[in-house]
Design a protein around this motif. Structure first.
Motif, mmCIF file in Angstrom:
data_model
loop_
_atom_site.group_PDB
_atom_site.id
_atom_site.type_symbol
_atom_site.label_atom_id
_atom_site.label_comp_id
_atom_site.label_asym_id
_atom_site.label_seq_id
_atom_site.Cartn_x
_atom_site.Cartn_y
_atom_site.Cartn_z
ATOM 1 N N ASP A 114 20.477 27.772 51.086
ATOM 2 C CA ASP A 114 19.092 28.086 50.424
ATOM 3 C C ASP A 114 18.312 26.854 50.949
ATOM 4 O O ASP A 114 18.715 25.722 50.963
ATOM 5 C CB ASP A 114 19.244 27.976 48.680
ATOM 6 N N GLU A 115 17.028 27.009 51.303
ATOM 7 C CA GLU A 115 16.173 26.160 52.052
ATOM 8 C C GLU A 115 15.799 25.046 51.019
ATOM 9 O O GLU A 115 15.270 24.067 51.334
ATOM 10 C CB GLU A 115 14.764 26.777 52.515
ATOM 11 N N THR A 116 15.911 25.372 49.815
ATOM 12 C CA THR A 116 15.738 24.281 48.737
ATOM 13 C C THR A 116 16.856 23.290 48.395
ATOM 14 O O THR A 116 16.648 22.340 47.549
ATOM 15 C CB THR A 116 15.159 24.810 47.313
ATOM 16 N N ASN A 117 18.005 23.468 48.887
ATOM 17 C CA ASN A 117 19.163 22.751 48.465
ATOM 18 C C ASN A 117 19.209 21.773 49.608
ATOM 19 O O ASN A 117 19.857 21.543 50.698
ATOM 20 C CB ASN A 117 20.456 23.623 48.563
#
Length: 145
Positions: A114-117
Protein backbone atom coordinates in the motif's frame (compact mmCIF):
# COMPACT_ATOMS: atom_id res chain seq x y z
CA UNK A 1 8.26 -25.90 7.89
CA UNK A 2 9.55 -26.62 11.40
CA UNK A 3 6.45 -25.37 13.23
CA UNK A 4 4.18 -28.18 14.43
CA UNK A 5 1.29 -26.06 15.71
CA UNK A 6 0.40 -23.20 13.35
CA UNK A 7 -2.12 -21.58 15.73
CA UNK A 8 0.43 -19.01 17.07
CA UNK A 9 1.25 -18.09 13.44
CA UNK A 10 -2.48 -17.67 12.76
CA UNK A 11 -2.84 -15.39 15.80
CA UNK A 12 0.21 -13.36 14.76
CA UNK A 13 -1.07 -13.10 11.18
CA UNK A 14 -4.41 -11.73 12.38
CA UNK A 15 -2.67 -9.29 14.71
CA UNK A 16 -0.25 -7.83 12.17
CA UNK A 17 -2.81 -7.87 9.34
CA UNK A 18 -4.90 -5.34 11.28
CA UNK A 19 -2.12 -2.81 10.64
CA UNK A 20 -1.86 -3.45 6.90
CA UNK A 21 -3.47 -0.52 5.08
CA UNK A 22 -6.45 -1.52 2.99
CA UNK A 23 -10.00 -2.72 3.20
CA UNK A 24 -9.42 -6.38 4.04
CA UNK A 25 -10.54 -7.47 7.48
CA UNK A 26 -9.41 -10.90 8.64
CA UNK A 27 -10.79 -10.69 12.19
CA UNK A 28 -13.68 -13.03 11.43
CA UNK A 29 -11.45 -15.65 9.77
CA UNK A 30 -11.44 -18.84 11.79
CA UNK A 31 -8.33 -20.91 12.33
CA UNK A 32 -9.76 -23.58 10.03
CA UNK A 33 -10.40 -21.04 7.25
CA UNK A 34 -6.92 -19.54 7.69
CA UNK A 35 -5.30 -22.98 7.66
CA UNK A 36 -7.06 -23.90 4.42
CA UNK A 37 -6.26 -20.63 2.72
CA UNK A 38 -2.74 -19.79 3.96
CA UNK A 39 -1.12 -22.64 5.86
CA UNK A 40 0.19 -25.57 3.86
CA UNK A 41 -0.82 -24.00 0.55
CA UNK A 42 1.15 -22.59 -2.35
CA UNK A 43 0.90 -19.17 -0.68
CA UNK A 44 3.40 -20.12 2.01
CA UNK A 45 6.46 -22.02 0.83
CA UNK A 46 7.64 -24.01 3.82
CA UNK A 47 11.29 -23.57 2.87
CA UNK A 48 11.18 -19.81 2.28
CA UNK A 49 8.52 -18.60 4.75
CA UNK A 50 9.96 -17.68 8.14
CA UNK A 51 9.01 -16.77 11.68
CA UNK A 52 11.12 -14.70 14.07
CA UNK A 53 11.28 -15.26 17.82
CA UNK A 54 12.63 -12.77 20.33
CA UNK A 55 13.38 -14.14 23.79
CA UNK A 56 11.12 -17.12 23.04
CA UNK A 57 8.16 -15.01 21.90
CA UNK A 58 6.87 -15.11 18.34
CA UNK A 59 7.61 -11.60 17.08
CA UNK A 60 7.21 -11.62 13.30
CA UNK A 61 6.68 -13.61 10.14
CA UNK A 62 7.02 -13.51 6.41
CA UNK A 63 5.12 -15.73 4.00
CA UNK A 64 6.76 -16.21 0.64
CA UNK A 65 5.58 -18.26 -2.30
CA UNK A 66 8.18 -19.75 -4.63
CA UNK A 67 6.99 -20.92 -8.04
CA UNK A 68 9.93 -23.10 -8.97
CA UNK A 69 8.97 -23.78 -12.62
CA UNK A 70 8.76 -20.03 -13.45
CA UNK A 71 11.64 -19.08 -11.10
CA UNK A 72 9.43 -16.42 -9.48
CA UNK A 73 8.79 -15.61 -5.84
CA UNK A 74 5.88 -13.64 -4.40
CA UNK A 75 5.95 -12.16 -0.92
CA UNK A 76 2.43 -12.42 0.49
CA UNK A 77 2.89 -10.97 3.96
CA UNK A 78 5.58 -9.66 6.23
CA UNK A 79 4.55 -8.46 9.65
CA UNK A 80 6.07 -7.77 13.05
CA UNK A 81 4.25 -7.31 16.34
CA UNK A 82 4.10 -3.67 17.41
CA UNK A 83 6.32 -4.27 20.44
CA UNK A 84 9.14 -5.45 18.17
CA UNK A 85 8.88 -2.94 15.34
CA UNK A 86 11.69 -0.58 14.48
CA UNK A 87 14.39 -3.17 15.20
CA UNK A 88 14.92 -4.39 11.63
CA UNK A 89 13.05 -7.69 12.02
CA UNK A 90 10.88 -7.20 8.92
CA UNK A 91 13.95 -6.50 6.80
CA UNK A 92 15.81 -9.46 8.31
CA UNK A 93 12.87 -11.81 7.71
CA UNK A 94 12.30 -10.64 4.15
CA UNK A 95 15.99 -10.66 3.29
CA UNK A 96 16.53 -14.18 4.62
CA UNK A 97 13.41 -15.51 2.91
CA UNK A 98 14.55 -13.99 -0.40
CA UNK A 99 17.90 -15.77 -0.01
CA UNK A 100 16.03 -19.03 0.56
CA UNK A 101 13.86 -18.35 -2.50
CA UNK A 102 16.99 -17.77 -4.58
CA UNK A 103 18.43 -21.04 -3.31
CA UNK A 104 15.21 -22.70 -4.53
CA UNK A 105 15.77 -21.24 -8.00
CA UNK A 106 13.85 -17.96 -7.90
CA UNK A 107 15.44 -15.30 -10.09
CA UNK A 108 12.84 -12.57 -9.55
CA UNK A 109 10.62 -11.63 -6.61
CA UNK A 110 7.46 -9.58 -6.40
CA UNK A 111 5.67 -7.94 -3.51
CA UNK A 112 2.66 -5.66 -3.05
CA UNK A 113 2.58 -2.55 -0.95
CA UNK A 114 0.00 0.00 0.00
CA UNK A 115 1.47 3.36 -0.93
CA UNK A 116 0.74 4.69 2.57
CA UNK A 117 2.80 2.01 4.34
CA UNK A 118 6.04 4.00 4.56
CA UNK A 119 7.83 1.52 6.83
CA UNK A 120 7.36 -1.45 4.51
CA UNK A 121 8.06 0.68 1.43
CA UNK A 122 11.41 1.57 3.01
CA UNK A 123 12.17 -2.10 3.75
CA UNK A 124 11.33 -3.10 0.19
CA UNK A 125 13.43 -0.28 -1.23
CA UNK A 126 16.40 -1.32 0.94
CA UNK A 127 16.03 -4.89 -0.35
CA UNK A 128 16.18 -3.74 -3.97
CA UNK A 129 12.54 -3.90 -4.92
CA UNK A 130 11.54 -1.26 -7.46
CA UNK A 131 8.17 0.09 -8.46
CA UNK A 132 6.81 -1.82 -11.45
CA UNK A 133 3.06 -1.26 -11.54
CA UNK A 134 0.15 0.29 -9.74
CA UNK A 135 -3.12 -1.33 -8.77
CA UNK A 136 -6.22 0.75 -8.28
CA UNK A 137 -9.21 -0.65 -6.46
CA UNK A 138 -12.67 0.60 -7.27
CA UNK A 139 -15.77 0.29 -5.17
CA UNK A 140 -19.34 0.62 -6.29
CA UNK A 141 -21.90 0.83 -3.50
CA UNK A 142 -25.03 -1.22 -3.97
CA UNK A 143 -27.87 1.15 -4.79
CA UNK A 144 -30.64 1.26 -2.22
CA UNK A 145 -34.21 0.88 -3.38
Amino acid sequence: GEIDDPRPIYELDLEVSRDVPGDENFDSMTFEQWSGHFWGTVFADQEASLAAYVDGELAGLTMLRVDRPSHRAQNNLTGVRRAYRGRGLARLLKSHSLHRAAAAGATIAFTDNDETNAAMLAVNHQLGYRHSSRRVEWERPTPTA
